[in-house]
Write an enzyme that holds these catalytic residues in place. Structure first.
Site, short mmCIF file in Angstrom:
data_model
loop_
_atom_site.label_atom_id
_atom_site.label_comp_id
_atom_site.label_asym_id
_atom_site.label_seq_id
_atom_site.Cartn_x
_atom_site.Cartn_y
_atom_site.Cartn_z
N LYS A 180 0.88 -1.18 0.00
CA LYS A 180 0.00 0.00 0.00
C LYS A 180 0.91 1.22 0.00
O LYS A 180 1.44 1.62 1.03
CB LYS A 180 -0.88 -0.02 1.25
CG LYS A 180 -2.21 0.67 1.11
CD LYS A 180 -2.15 2.14 0.77
CE LYS A 180 -1.83 3.04 1.92
NZ LYS A 180 -1.64 4.46 1.54
N GLU A 255 9.55 1.51 10.92
CA GLU A 255 10.62 2.45 10.60
C GLU A 255 10.01 3.84 10.69
O GLU A 255 9.30 4.26 9.78
CB GLU A 255 11.14 2.21 9.17
CG GLU A 255 11.69 0.84 8.92
CD GLU A 255 13.12 0.68 9.40
OE1 GLU A 255 13.63 1.58 10.11
OE2 GLU A 255 13.72 -0.35 9.07
N CYS A 289 13.84 10.33 6.68
CA CYS A 289 13.74 9.89 8.08
C CYS A 289 15.08 10.00 8.77
O CYS A 289 15.16 10.35 9.93
CB CYS A 289 13.22 8.47 8.14
SG CYS A 289 14.15 7.37 7.11
N GLU A 386 10.61 16.25 15.03
CA GLU A 386 10.99 16.04 13.64
C GLU A 386 10.26 17.06 12.77
O GLU A 386 9.03 17.14 12.81
CB GLU A 386 10.62 14.62 13.21
CG GLU A 386 11.10 14.31 11.82
CD GLU A 386 10.72 12.91 11.37
OE1 GLU A 386 9.56 12.53 11.56
OE2 GLU A 386 11.60 12.21 10.84
P1 NAD Z 1 2.30 8.69 7.44
O1 NAD Z 1 2.53 7.90 8.65
O2 NAD Z 1 1.22 9.70 7.44
O3 NAD Z 1 2.00 7.75 6.17
C1 NAD Z 1 2.79 6.63 5.88
C2 NAD Z 1 1.94 5.58 5.23
O4 NAD Z 1 0.95 5.16 6.16
C3 NAD Z 1 1.18 6.03 3.99
O5 NAD Z 1 1.13 4.99 3.05
C4 NAD Z 1 -0.22 6.30 4.52
O6 NAD Z 1 -1.21 6.16 3.54
C5 NAD Z 1 -0.33 5.21 5.56
N1 NAD Z 1 -1.34 5.48 6.59
C6 NAD Z 1 -1.77 6.68 7.05
N2 NAD Z 1 -2.73 6.50 7.99
C7 NAD Z 1 -2.88 5.16 8.13
C8 NAD Z 1 -3.72 4.35 8.95
N3 NAD Z 1 -4.59 4.88 9.80
N4 NAD Z 1 -3.61 3.00 8.85
C9 NAD Z 1 -2.73 2.45 7.99
N5 NAD Z 1 -1.94 3.16 7.17
C10 NAD Z 1 -2.01 4.51 7.24
O7 NAD Z 1 3.72 9.30 7.15
P2 NAD Z 1 4.14 10.22 5.95
O8 NAD Z 1 3.63 11.59 6.22
O9 NAD Z 1 3.75 9.58 4.67
O10 NAD Z 1 5.73 10.14 6.04
C11 NAD Z 1 6.43 10.99 6.88
C12 NAD Z 1 6.89 10.29 8.15
O11 NAD Z 1 7.47 9.03 7.87
C13 NAD Z 1 7.96 11.05 8.86
O12 NAD Z 1 7.70 11.10 10.23
C14 NAD Z 1 9.24 10.25 8.61
O13 NAD Z 1 10.25 10.40 9.50
C15 NAD Z 1 8.75 8.89 8.50
N6 NAD Z 1 9.64 8.07 7.66
C16 NAD Z 1 10.46 7.16 8.25
C17 NAD Z 1 11.34 6.39 7.50
C18 NAD Z 1 12.24 5.36 8.14
O14 NAD Z 1 12.79 4.54 7.44
N7 NAD Z 1 12.46 5.38 9.43
C19 NAD Z 1 11.37 6.55 6.12
C20 NAD Z 1 10.52 7.47 5.55
C21 NAD Z 1 9.63 8.23 6.33
#
Ligand code: NAD
Length: 484
Positions: A180, A255, A289, A386
């Site tokens: 997804k 992650e 991240c 962050e």
């Molecule tokens: P997000 O958590 O909003 O979304 C990530 C994913 O989760 C998307 O595919 C989204 O559609 C899905 N999602 C959102 N709500 C959900 C729910 N209720 N149930 C299941 N899935 C759901 O994060 P973002 O805004 O897309 O990304 C930014 C964040 O991700 C930052 O905090 C960043 O640090 C982190 N990040 C971490 C890493 C790592 O490897 N540690 C890598 C990239 C991003």
């Protein structure tokens, strides 16, 4: 499916080896962050589509995919890696338009995806169990087995790299995957579906369902037919995913974010450190991240480091992805507001330098000036939270003990780096730093696919990348045979 030209038209779900319209019939708009224009539509997958994808993956495990020998799985992954290289121009263009990445950074992601597929393709037939000396009359050995169906929920910031490391490792172990991607950036995920199809991956081994997190994402994480969840994204959503995993009692890899520091000691080689100090903060417009958003500098060199970082900041140019400048736009208007909100909370701080948005950057693009903030107290909100934008704070410290206290003084623990020529200090600090990866006299080590990656604390748990990911995407069975 044609990937040899710039490719946006395919928008449907990829389930069971077929491109299918979402059962609910809805589509979401894809926006180009560089100019705010619509570039396409993607399927708004929902619970019913996730049900189909999980059923297809379950059938794949019981069918051709589940019966393939490990070396054949590896060969298929390697073939996907070759196709990624073949189509890297198209993937670069797609990612630049979808995520706003400057072309060079988008191409790096495509090449990293190829490396993940090559690495995991090569590793697929090299994961073995062991024999265990035991009581007389017994032969005991272990088997590493796939979990079954694995769910992969990925964010928008590095779609190709994150899919490469999580789906690549899961497929190598023989799992069947339901992916997804993030609603803001689905196009390369769908392209990877097309590449799997062209490589000849058996149907149902990889299924891609785009859609909203609250719909397709929530349905995937709660699905009782999923035996492992891999999530990359924010802390609040990670916590929801872990709760969903707990309900079904399945393992989960999280992650999450970071507030990663670089520690610059008075004996550091500053010429070597400077490019890393700045690039690690502004790469992908800070939406990384493992971005280094905190620069900790020993007081005797603080002014010098700040002046030299400021010089670099002033040379940074921000503009559309297609111009391939130092920094592109942020992913969305929402993300831009988040970053601007943080900058407003830092109005009391000293702005040491800013980059420049080019004059012809489209008004509707989501641009934020890279900003270097100085004289920041370690407990300031901008030194704790962050930001996920091109903003770095510079903090002074007096000695090693204070450096460690500040470095470890956030909720996160993803990566950290030490700049010092003192070998004993390097070893001491590498142990004391609370992080999943520690770099000595570098930052990021070029992102090596071979290097296990993941965090502690609010940065998450579990490891992806390297061989470690293969252990995470499998479970260990112990067989004890009594033969007398
Ligand atoms: P997000 O958590 O909003 O979304 C990530 C994913 O989760 C998307 O595919 C989204 O559609 C899905 N999602 C959102 N709500 C959900 C729910 N209720 N149930 C299941 N899935 C759901 O994060 P973002 O805004 O897309 O990304 C930014 C964040 O991700 C930052 O905090 C960043 O640090 C982190 N990040 C971490 C890493 C790592 O490897 N540690 C890598 C990239 C991003």
């Amino acid at each position: 499916m044609k990937l040899d030209a710039v490719w946006f038209e395919q928008s449907n779900c990829y389930i069971d080896g077929r491109w299918c319209a979402p059962l609910g019939g809805g589509y979401l708009t894809v926006e180009n962050p560089s100019d705010g224009c619509e570039i396409g539509q993607i399927a708004r997958g929902q619970a019913a589509d996730i049900d189909q994808a999980v059923a297809a993956a379950t059938a794949a495990r019981a069918g051709e995919w589940g019966r393939l020998p490990a070396f054949e799985r590896g060969r298929l992954l390697a073939r996907m890696g070759q196709l990624v290289l073949k189509y890297q121009d198209a993937l670069t263009q797609i990612e630049a338009a979808d995520v706003g990445k400057p072309l060079t950074q988008a191409r790096n992601d495509a090449r990293a995806l190829a490396r993940y597929l090559e690495f995991y393709g090569g590793a697929a037939d090299k994961i073995t169990g062991e024999t265990i000396p035991y009581l007389d009359g017994y032969t005991v050995y272990t088997l590493r087995e796939p979990h079954g169906v694995t769910g992969h929920i990925v964010p928008w910031n590095y779609p190709m790299q994150i899919i490469g490391r999580s789906v690549g490792a899961a497929l190598a172990m023989g799992n069947a995957c339901v992916l997804k991607p993030a609603e803001e950036a689905c196009l390369t995920a769908l392209a990877i579906g097309a590449i799997a199809e062209e490589a000849g991956l058996p149907k149902g081994a990889l299924n891609v369902v785009p859609g909203l997190g609250s719909e397709a994402g929530a349905a995937l994480s709660a699905h009782p037919g999923v035996q492992h969840l891999s999530f990359t994204g924010s802390v609040p959503v990670g916590s929801l995913i872990q709760a969903a995993a707990a309900k079904n009692v399945v393992p989960v890899t999280l992650e999450l974010g970071g507030k990663s520091p670089q520690l610059v000691f008075e004996d550091a080689d500053l010429d070597a450190a400077l490019p890393f100090l700045v690039n690690a903060g502004i790469q992908n417009a800070g939406q990384t991240c493992s971005a280094s958003s905190r620069i900790l500098v020993q007081r005797s060199r603080y002014d010098e480091v700040l002046a030299r970082m400021a010089e670099r900041y002033e040379a940074l140019r921000v503009g559309p992805a297609a111009r391939d400048l130092d920094v592109g736009p942020l992913i969305s208007g929402t993300q831009k507001s988040v970053v601007e909100g943080f900058l407003a909370k830092g109005r009391d701080l000293e702005v040491a330098a800013r980059g420049q948005i080019v004059a012809d950057a489209p008004e509707a693009g989501h641009y934020v000036c890279p900003t270097l903030l100085a004289g920041v107290a370690p407990d300031h909100i901008l030194a704790q939270d962050e930001i996920f934008g091109p903003v770095q704070v510079v903090i002074a410290f007096d000695d090693e003990a204070e450096a460690i206290a500040i470095a470890n003084g956030t909720d996160f623990g993803l990566v950290a780096s030490i700049w010092s020529r003192d070998g004993a200090r390097q070893m001491r600090l590498a142990k004391d730093l609370r992080a999943g990866q520690v770099f000595i006299n570098n930052y990021g080590a070029g992102g090596g696919v071979e290097l296990p990656f993941g965090g502690v604390g609010k940065s998450g748990h579990g490891r992806e990348k390297g061989f470690e990911a293969l252990y995470g995407f499998s479970s260990l069975k112990t067989v004890a045979a009594f033969h007398g």
